[in-house]
Design a protein around this motif. Structure first.
Motif, PDB file in Angstrom:
ATOM      1  N   LYS A 294      22.124  37.409 -49.203  1.00 43.63           N
ATOM      2  CA  LYS A 294      21.290  37.182 -48.025  1.00 43.63           C
ATOM      3  C   LYS A 294      21.936  37.886 -46.836  1.00 43.63           C
ATOM      4  CE  LYS A 294      21.371  32.676 -48.400  1.00 43.63           C
ATOM      5  NZ  LYS A 294      21.126  31.242 -48.099  1.00 43.63           N
ATOM      6  N   VAL A 295      21.101  38.288 -45.886  1.00 43.17           N
ATOM      7  CA  VAL A 295      21.623  39.045 -44.750  1.00 43.17           C
ATOM      8  C   VAL A 295      20.818  38.710 -43.502  1.00 43.17           C
ATOM      9  CG1 VAL A 295      20.118  41.032 -45.150  1.00 43.17           C
ATOM     10  CG2 VAL A 295      22.314  41.361 -43.987  1.00 43.17           C
ATOM     11  N   LEU A 296      21.476  38.785 -42.352  1.00 43.51           N
ATOM     12  CA  LEU A 296      20.806  38.573 -41.068  1.00 43.51           C
ATOM     13  C   LEU A 296      21.447  39.494 -40.035  1.00 43.51           C
ATOM     14  CD1 LEU A 296      18.674  36.764 -39.574  1.00 43.51           C
ATOM     15  CD2 LEU A 296      20.624  35.397 -38.782  1.00 43.51           C
ATOM     16  N   ARG A 297      20.634  40.314 -39.382  1.00 43.51           N
ATOM     17  CA  ARG A 297      21.106  41.207 -38.322  1.00 43.51           C
ATOM     18  C   ARG A 297      20.821  40.554 -36.972  1.00 43.51           C
ATOM     19  NH1 ARG A 297      18.458  43.529 -42.233  1.00 43.51           N
ATOM     20  NH2 ARG A 297      19.456  45.141 -43.513  1.00 43.51           N
ATOM     21  N   ILE A 298      21.862  40.358 -36.179  1.00 43.43           N
ATOM     22  CA  ILE A 298      21.760  39.591 -34.944  1.00 43.43           C
ATOM     23  C   ILE A 298      22.107  40.475 -33.761  1.00 43.43           C
ATOM     24  CG2 ILE A 298      22.555  37.519 -33.733  1.00 43.43           C
ATOM     25  CD1 ILE A 298      23.680  36.702 -36.610  1.00 43.43           C
TER      26      ILE A 298
ATOM     27  N   GLU B 177      30.359  33.428 -48.294  1.00 45.16           N
ATOM     28  CA  GLU B 177      29.808  33.200 -49.643  1.00 45.16           C
ATOM     29  C   GLU B 177      28.748  34.253 -49.952  1.00 45.16           C
ATOM     30  OE1 GLU B 177      28.609  29.109 -49.854  1.00 45.16           O
ATOM     31  OE2 GLU B 177      30.667  28.374 -49.779  1.00 45.16           O
ATOM     32  N   ASP B 178      27.470  33.862 -50.065  1.00 46.80           N
ATOM     33  CA  ASP B 178      26.431  34.824 -50.445  1.00 46.80           C
ATOM     34  C   ASP B 178      25.704  35.419 -49.250  1.00 46.80           C
ATOM     35  OD1 ASP B 178      25.147  32.543 -49.637  1.00 46.80           O
ATOM     36  OD2 ASP B 178      23.654  32.541 -51.252  1.00 46.80           O
ATOM     37  N   THR B 179      26.184  35.114 -48.039  1.00 47.49           N
ATOM     38  CA  THR B 179      25.478  35.523 -46.824  1.00 47.49           C
ATOM     39  C   THR B 179      26.339  36.449 -45.977  1.00 47.49           C
ATOM     40  OG1 THR B 179      24.305  33.397 -46.799  1.00 47.49           O
ATOM     41  CG2 THR B 179      24.283  34.688 -44.773  1.00 47.49           C
ATOM     42  N   GLN B 180      25.684  37.459 -45.409  1.00 49.50           N
ATOM     43  CA  GLN B 180      26.371  38.378 -44.508  1.00 49.50           C
ATOM     44  C   GLN B 180      25.616  38.438 -43.182  1.00 49.50           C
ATOM     45  OE1 GLN B 180      26.956  42.965 -45.072  1.00 49.50           O
ATOM     46  NE2 GLN B 180      28.782  41.964 -45.899  1.00 49.50           N
ATOM     47  N   LEU B 181      26.345  38.122 -42.099  1.00 48.12           N
ATOM     48  CA  LEU B 181      25.802  38.238 -40.754  1.00 48.12           C
ATOM     49  C   LEU B 181      26.310  39.531 -40.135  1.00 48.12           C
ATOM     50  CD1 LEU B 181      26.417  34.604 -39.403  1.00 48.12           C
ATOM     51  CD2 LEU B 181      24.399  35.476 -40.597  1.00 48.12           C
ATOM     52  N   ILE B 182      25.417  40.329 -39.623  1.00 45.24           N
ATOM     53  CA  ILE B 182      25.789  41.574 -38.956  1.00 45.24           C
ATOM     54  C   ILE B 182      25.505  41.402 -37.473  1.00 45.24           C
ATOM     55  CG2 ILE B 182      25.386  44.051 -38.803  1.00 45.24           C
ATOM     56  CD1 ILE B 182      24.429  43.909 -41.720  1.00 45.24           C
ATOM     57  N   ILE B 183      26.573  41.314 -36.694  1.00 43.50           N
ATOM     58  CA  ILE B 183      26.462  41.033 -35.263  1.00 43.50           C
ATOM     59  C   ILE B 183      26.480  42.343 -34.491  1.00 43.50           C
ATOM     60  CG2 ILE B 183      27.520  39.856 -33.308  1.00 43.50           C
ATOM     61  CD1 ILE B 183      28.793  37.937 -35.341  1.00 43.50           C
ATOM     62  N   LEU B 184      25.439  42.579 -33.711  1.00 40.02           N
ATOM     63  CA  LEU B 184      25.313  43.790 -32.923  1.00 40.02           C
ATOM     64  C   LEU B 184      25.720  43.462 -31.493  1.00 40.02           C
ATOM     65  CD1 LEU B 184      21.805  44.853 -34.308  1.00 40.02           C
ATOM     66  CD2 LEU B 184      24.046  45.546 -35.164  1.00 40.02           C
TER      67      LEU B 184
ATOM     68  N   ASP C  74      18.018  49.588 -28.635  1.00 37.22           N
ATOM     69  CA  ASP C  74      18.089  50.059 -30.014  1.00 37.22           C
ATOM     70  C   ASP C  74      18.576  48.952 -30.946  1.00 37.22           C
ATOM     71  OD1 ASP C  74      17.918  52.367 -31.883  1.00 37.22           O
ATOM     72  OD2 ASP C  74      20.068  52.011 -32.091  1.00 37.22           O
ATOM     73  N   SER C  75      19.504  48.124 -30.481  1.00 40.32           N
ATOM     74  CA  SER C  75      20.019  47.030 -31.299  1.00 40.32           C
ATOM     75  C   SER C  75      18.934  45.992 -31.563  1.00 40.32           C
ATOM     76  CB  SER C  75      21.220  46.373 -30.608  1.00 40.32           C
ATOM     77  OG  SER C  75      22.297  47.275 -30.505  1.00 40.32           O
ATOM     78  N   VAL C  76      18.177  45.637 -30.531  1.00 35.21           N
ATOM     79  CA  VAL C  76      17.096  44.663 -30.701  1.00 35.21           C
ATOM     80  C   VAL C  76      16.045  45.199 -31.661  1.00 35.21           C
ATOM     81  CG1 VAL C  76      15.235  43.441 -29.516  1.00 35.21           C
ATOM     82  CG2 VAL C  76      17.495  43.609 -28.450  1.00 35.21           C
ATOM     83  N   LYS C  77      15.783  46.467 -31.585  1.00 35.15           N
ATOM     84  CA  LYS C  77      14.778  47.091 -32.450  1.00 35.15           C
ATOM     85  C   LYS C  77      15.101  46.904 -33.925  1.00 35.15           C
ATOM     86  CE  LYS C  77      12.700  51.643 -33.357  1.00 35.15           C
ATOM     87  NZ  LYS C  77      12.718  53.075 -32.960  1.00 35.15           N
ATOM     88  N   HIS C  78      16.399  46.901 -34.271  1.00 36.35           N
ATOM     89  CA  HIS C  78      16.809  46.807 -35.665  1.00 36.35           C
ATOM     90  C   HIS C  78      17.306  45.410 -36.043  1.00 36.35           C
ATOM     91  CE1 HIS C  78      17.112  51.191 -34.827  1.00 36.35           C
ATOM     92  NE2 HIS C  78      16.669  51.298 -36.066  1.00 36.35           N
ATOM     93  N   ALA C  79      17.088  44.434 -35.177  1.00 39.47           N
ATOM     94  CA  ALA C  79      17.601  43.081 -35.421  1.00 39.47           C
ATOM     95  C   ALA C  79      16.565  42.208 -36.117  1.00 39.47           C
ATOM     96  CB  ALA C  79      18.026  42.438 -34.109  1.00 39.47           C
TER      97      ALA C  79
ATOM     98  N   PHE D 105       9.582  43.529 -27.995  1.00 41.50           N
ATOM     99  CA  PHE D 105       9.686  43.186 -29.424  1.00 41.50           C
ATOM    100  C   PHE D 105       9.370  41.704 -29.617  1.00 41.50           C
ATOM    101  CE2 PHE D 105      12.826  46.460 -28.322  1.00 41.50           C
ATOM    102  CZ  PHE D 105      12.404  47.497 -29.134  1.00 41.50           C
ATOM    103  N   PRO D 106       8.137  41.281 -29.310  1.00 39.97           N
ATOM    104  CA  PRO D 106       7.802  39.851 -29.404  1.00 39.97           C
ATOM    105  C   PRO D 106       7.789  39.324 -30.828  1.00 39.97           C
ATOM    106  CG  PRO D 106       5.825  41.147 -29.001  1.00 39.97           C
ATOM    107  CD  PRO D 106       6.985  42.093 -28.902  1.00 39.97           C
ATOM    108  N   GLN D 107       7.718  40.226 -31.807  1.00 45.41           N
ATOM    109  CA  GLN D 107       7.673  39.794 -33.203  1.00 45.41           C
ATOM    110  C   GLN D 107       9.041  39.384 -33.734  1.00 45.41           C
ATOM    111  OE1 GLN D 107       7.593  42.847 -32.143  1.00 45.41           O
ATOM    112  NE2 GLN D 107       8.919  44.125 -33.421  1.00 45.41           N
ATOM    113  N   ILE D 108      10.113  39.708 -33.022  1.00 49.69           N
ATOM    114  CA  ILE D 108      11.470  39.364 -33.468  1.00 49.69           C
ATOM    115  C   ILE D 108      11.844  38.000 -32.900  1.00 49.69           C
ATOM    116  CG2 ILE D 108      13.896  40.048 -33.447  1.00 49.69           C
ATOM    117  CD1 ILE D 108      13.006  42.922 -33.104  1.00 49.69           C
ATOM    118  N   PRO D 109      12.195  37.033 -33.743  1.00 46.56           N
ATOM    119  CA  PRO D 109      12.555  35.694 -33.252  1.00 46.56           C
ATOM    120  C   PRO D 109      13.715  35.765 -32.266  1.00 46.56           C
ATOM    121  CG  PRO D 109      12.325  35.697 -35.643  1.00 46.56           C
ATOM    122  CD  PRO D 109      12.292  37.124 -35.210  1.00 46.56           C
TER     123      PRO D 109
END
Length: 476
Positions: free
Chosen positions: A103-107, A150-157, A183-188, A217-221
């Motif tokens: 699992k992954v999350l780009r922040i 564990e099975d999760t990777q957080l990528i902090i921008l 640019d960071s928000v665009k890929h988050a 980018f209103p679609q990004i939480p």
């Protein structure tokens, strides 16, 4: 001696990703290390076990939650950064050693300059790799930090503070300082909006740059994070800020703050503020009270739903509301906050209060997807970039006004010494002799302190002894 130091360094790196089974003091003594290096290594080994969060957090006192026993911090111990660029580049090229169901999350962390974005990033990473200073625009370009749990990777921008062209020209900032946050928000996958609640000049509204970025980018939480709550004497102000910064709407539900403190401003700041919700309509079953109503899956909420909260005179009420999902530029002129936040967190990034709760929430928001980095990667920055940033951080702290923004750093030496230590020599070029005198200080005290503090930070990043030499010259 050099062999022993190298072996010890790799032993520390191995221990950083797993439990330390040996007594570190015995190991260091057996290696025959010099006293200074022995002490620094012992200190690093002492922090290898998971940190414990404070038992009395800022948010807990606000909500009247009883103090709990400290719990282990989330995740494994963060790995150190490689001291050689080739080694770091090779690690970045490694195929991610992801589990079967990763699992992954780009922040993306955005906010006004000096809101504490880099401090929060360092806390989430568990090791200081981003520069932190009281001066604005310490972070000059976007950089990525990696948290593997564990099975999760957080990528902090970690991004520079959102600013405009006028301020960028004043502080001699590159064009990238204006475009990197966008640019960071665009890929988050998720956006954290950080607000410094201790700054009474800016805390009551989001900056126009932040609002423009969110509306683009209103679609990004997005999640609202109130930082530096430990500096507030009157904690009830937080409830008022929540209403203003969210336009009275969180996760599609209206908020209403009722506070008895308004009638008695001299009330003690330590008085607990309880958060409740209004009686729900008949067609809806009651839900747990929180800063906003959440589904059962959102167990990482900024308020512990299992805590026993008593009703009090201060309350924050939620009601269903339907707001527009897209805002035009003309709409933003009359807005002080953002009505599309999914969650709210109150914390102190500097002291680590409630950061583990935010980290737990972020881990829960991760979606199935491939990792981007090997688990041994802590940051995408090169060792030299980290070094330059940390030295610049100290220069910003010790030089007044606009002086530090004109300093140019040139690395003259970067090599491994005979005892395995990292030897770094850097020239600091300034435009005027008066600036050189300020940077050196009377009797060389200022430049010596900068080298000492920067060297200590670099030791904690690389987990090895660092000898840093700084030389100041007037650039031709």
């Amino acid at each position: 001696m050099a062999v022993a130091v190298r072996a010890l360094r790799w032993a520390l790196r191995a221990a950083a990703t797993g439990p330390l089974l040996l007594d570190p003091g015995a190991v260091f003594a057996a290696a025959g290390l010099p006293g200074r290096l022995l002490e620094s290594c012992a200190q690093r080994a002492a922090v290898l076990p998971a940190r414990r969060s404070g038992s009395s957090s800022a948010l807990g006192s606000i909500l009247g939650i009883p103090a709990e026993k400290p719990s282990d911090a989330l995740g494994q111990h963060p790995p150190p950064v490689a001291t050689r660029k080739k080694e770091q580049d090779r690690l970045l090229r490694y195929q991610p050693d992801q589990p079967q169901n990763p699992k992954v999350l780009r922040i993306a962390i955005i906010g006004a300059p000096n809101a504490g974005k880099s401090t929060l990033s360092n806390r989430l990473l568990g090791r200081k790799v981003f520069p932190v200073s009281k001066k604005v625009h310490t972070t000059r370009c976007k950089a990525r930090g990696v948290v593997t749990d564990e099975d999760t990777q957080l990528i902090i921008l970690d991004t520079p503070g959102l600013t405009n062209h006028i301020k960028a020209k004043r502080h001699k900032l590159d064009e990238a300082m204006l475009t990197d946050p966008w640019d960071s928000v665009k890929h988050a996958d998720l956006v954290l909006v950080l607000v410094d609640v201790s700054d009474h000049w800016t805390r009551n509204s989001l900056s126009s740059e932040v609002l423009k970025c969110l509306s683009q980018f209103p679609q990004i939480p997005s999640v609202l994070v109130l930082n530096k709550v430990d500096l507030l004497k009157k904690k009830f102000i937080l409830l008022e800020l929540v209403t203003e910064l969210t336009e009275g709407i969180v996760d599609g539900k209206k908020l209403e703050v009722r506070s008895a403190f308004k009638d008695n401003p001299s009330s003690s700041a330590k008085s607990p503020l309880q958060i409740t919700r209004a009686s729900p309509p008949e067609n809806r079953a009651p839900k747990s009270h929180c800063l906003q109503e959440t589904d059962g899956a959102q167990k990482g909420s900024s308020v512990d739903n299992s805590s026993n909260m008593r009703a009090s005179e201060s309350s924050l009420v939620t009601e269903e509301a339907q707001g527009p999902k897209h805002y035009e530029p003309r709409d933003l002129k009359n807005m002080k906050g953002w009505p599309c936040f999914r969650e709210i967190f109150m914390l102190s990034a500097l002291h680590g209060e409630e950061v583990d709760m935010l980290k737990r929430y972020l881990l829960m928001q991760a979606k199935p997807g491939p990792w981007e980095f090997h688990s041994g990667v802590l940051t995408s920055q090169s060792p030299q970039e980290i070094c330059n940033n940390i030295i610049r951080e100290k220069i910003l702290e010790y030089l007044p006004l606009e002086v530090p923004y004109g300093v140019i750093q040139v690395t003259e030496m970067w090599e491994e010494g005979p005892s395995g230590e990292l030897l770094i020599a850097q020239n600091l070029l300034v435009p005027r002799k008066s600036h050189m005198r300020m940077l050196i200080g009377r009797g060389g005290k200022v430049i010596s302190r900068i080298a000492q503090e920067a060297g200590q930070d670099l030791m904690n990043v690389f987990l090895c002894d660092v000898r840093l030499k700084l030389k100041v010259e007037v650039k031709s």
